[in-house]
Design a protein around this motif. Sequence first.
Motif, PDB file in Angstrom:
ATOM      1  N   LEU A 117      -4.648   9.563   6.379  1.00 22.78           N
ATOM      2  CA  LEU A 117      -4.975   8.933   7.658  1.00 22.78           C
ATOM      3  C   LEU A 117      -4.082   9.465   8.772  1.00 22.78           C
ATOM      4  CD1 LEU A 117      -5.502   5.194   6.614  1.00 22.78           C
ATOM      5  CD2 LEU A 117      -7.256   6.874   7.163  1.00 22.78           C
ATOM      6  N   ALA A 118      -2.801   9.650   8.470  1.00 25.93           N
ATOM      7  CA  ALA A 118      -1.871  10.169   9.473  1.00 25.93           C
ATOM      8  C   ALA A 118      -2.186  11.614   9.825  1.00 25.93           C
ATOM      9  CB  ALA A 118      -0.436  10.042   8.959  1.00 25.93           C
ATOM     10  N   THR A 119      -2.551  12.410   8.817  1.00 24.46           N
ATOM     11  CA  THR A 119      -2.858  13.827   9.058  1.00 24.46           C
ATOM     12  C   THR A 119      -4.116  13.992   9.892  1.00 24.46           C
ATOM     13  OG1 THR A 119      -1.799  14.458   6.972  1.00 24.46           O
ATOM     14  CG2 THR A 119      -3.322  16.030   7.955  1.00 24.46           C
ATOM     15  N   LEU A 120      -5.187  13.334   9.486  1.00 25.62           N
ATOM     16  CA  LEU A 120      -6.455  13.476  10.196  1.00 25.62           C
ATOM     17  C   LEU A 120      -6.451  12.724  11.523  1.00 25.62           C
ATOM     18  CD1 LEU A 120      -8.950  13.101   7.203  1.00 25.62           C
ATOM     19  CD2 LEU A 120      -8.134  15.199   8.276  1.00 25.62           C
ATOM     20  N   GLN A 160       2.626  -2.996   6.123  1.00 25.33           N
ATOM     21  CA  GLN A 160       3.690  -3.876   6.609  1.00 25.33           C
ATOM     22  C   GLN A 160       3.122  -4.914   7.553  1.00 25.33           C
ATOM     23  OE1 GLN A 160       6.746  -2.200   9.155  1.00 25.33           O
ATOM     24  NE2 GLN A 160       8.330  -3.275   8.013  1.00 25.33           N
ATOM     25  N   HIS A 161       3.353  -6.185   7.207  1.00 25.80           N
ATOM     26  CA  HIS A 161       2.890  -7.313   8.010  1.00 25.80           C
ATOM     27  C   HIS A 161       3.972  -8.378   8.021  1.00 25.80           C
ATOM     28  CE1 HIS A 161       0.369 -10.331   9.803  1.00 25.80           C
ATOM     29  NE2 HIS A 161       0.445 -11.120   8.742  1.00 25.80           N
ATOM     30  N   GLN A 162       4.464  -8.673   9.248  1.00 23.11           N
ATOM     31  CA  GLN A 162       5.517  -9.685   9.432  1.00 23.11           C
ATOM     32  C   GLN A 162       6.736  -9.411   8.541  1.00 23.11           C
ATOM     33  OE1 GLN A 162       3.618 -13.490   8.822  1.00 23.11           O
ATOM     34  NE2 GLN A 162       2.555 -13.430  10.802  1.00 23.11           N
ATOM     35  N   GLU A 171       4.543   5.234   9.141  1.00 26.08           N
ATOM     36  CA  GLU A 171       4.878   4.709  10.468  1.00 26.08           C
ATOM     37  C   GLU A 171       3.703   4.821  11.435  1.00 26.08           C
ATOM     38  OE1 GLU A 171       8.364   6.665  11.811  1.00 26.08           O
ATOM     39  OE2 GLU A 171       9.663   5.825  10.256  1.00 26.08           O
ATOM     40  N   GLN A 172       2.529   4.581  10.923  1.00 23.13           N
ATOM     41  CA  GLN A 172       1.308   4.611  11.719  1.00 23.13           C
ATOM     42  C   GLN A 172       0.690   3.233  11.750  1.00 23.13           C
ATOM     43  OE1 GLN A 172      -2.030   6.665   9.971  1.00 23.13           O
ATOM     44  NE2 GLN A 172      -2.865   7.274  11.958  1.00 23.13           N
TER      45      GLN A 172
END
Length: 461
Positions: free
Chosen positions: A238-241, A260-262, A295-296
């Motif tokens: 997902l980060a690459t594309l 990551q959530h809360q 980190e996206q």
Amino acid sequence: MDHTQYYQEQQEAKRLHDRISSFLDDFKVGTLLAGSGIRKLRGAKPLAVFTAIFVLPFGGFNFSRGIVQNRELGFQKDSAYEFLKNPRYNWRTFLLGLVTVVVRFMDVLTSEQREKVLIIDDSTYDRSRSKVVELLAWVHDHNANRSLKGFKLMTLGWSDGVSFLPLDFILCSSAKASKRLQGIRKKVDKRCCGYKRRLEAMAKSTQHLETMVKRVLARGIRADYLLMDSWFAFPALLATLGRHLPVICMGKDMPKVFYQHQGQWLTLRRLFTKLKKRPGKARILASVTVATKKEQKVRIVFIRHRHKRQWLAILSTKIDLADEEIVRIYGKRWDIEVFFKMTKHYLNLERETQLRDFDGIIGHVTIVMSRYVFLAFEQRCHDDPRTLGSLFYACSEEQRDLSLVGAMQRLLSLALDKVRAAGVVVEDAVLAIVDAAMGFAVDMLQTGKRLTHVTNLITAR
């Protein structure tokens, strides 16, 4: 068979032949073949061989009956096999060049407000009865949940929500040597297209996705989003594309993929349990913006499954999109499923020929995809009235310039002619009726404008 039916079938076959010839001429397929290094070595011209293979399913023939046993062709079967098997022919350049021209044609018919998307998906290329096909491997069929002998056909396509066009593909073998039943059986120059295609086939299936997307965008093909299935929903991919296009894909609950959530790292299932659900039988159950290990930030929309008491998750790298828009845009991904169904069941992707040479399979798959491009083009021309060109725009201008008052005046003028012909009412009485009707229409229009102005003022306040 009666003579009428026979005549109709003959006429239908002639019209189809004319449409195919027109398609090949209008899009300069012969020039595209030459530009892709597909030139005449000996025997028949490349365009003649291409056309003979191209028309096979439309006439109800396979490769054996239509090419090998057909004595009416101007070339022998060896010419057709050499045409498909040449490792120096750049079939990727040919397909991308053809579809680029067709996309530009369809782009004119598509409004700027409608989203254009790129779609990536794979499907099995079944060769279960084969043994010595080059680079044959065991591949997993996700739909049947079993392994079979064959390849994975990784396809990148373009869609505007109406038409789908295949742009590029990779015929994947297996990255693991233990799953490959056959290796490279043909000695080819390492600088030619055939050798590079073989290296692609033996690499990891997701390794070349970014290269495919960049190659398409470099051609000037416009797209707003990239759509993928859940098999590609990995944070790294997902980060690459996502650096090239916003990505929308189906999510999958995987034990090693966390969001990551809360301040907590949760799997997709655990994340769903933490969210507050919408009441009632809402189609969208919940949505949240989370971060991945890369980190996206991604937007995850949880929707209700229509047939099971479960949920589905759709991920979007464009976090400012509305939940309903994410779901709607992702629905366009279904076009590629129709494409796979069509090529396998109607365009003879797997059944037409049993080639053992890897270059031959690449060439045949490209021709099958060209058939689908032809059908998509013909369907668009048949269904979209804007393909009538200047006649449509002339009619559109006529309709746009014709106001309500003008329309009423035309109707009343026609009625006046009818009354005059009948000779029932005197001329002065008829003209008085027309003047009264037109005056009433003008008064109504002025009243409507005043009411609209008042309504706008109230809304503004």
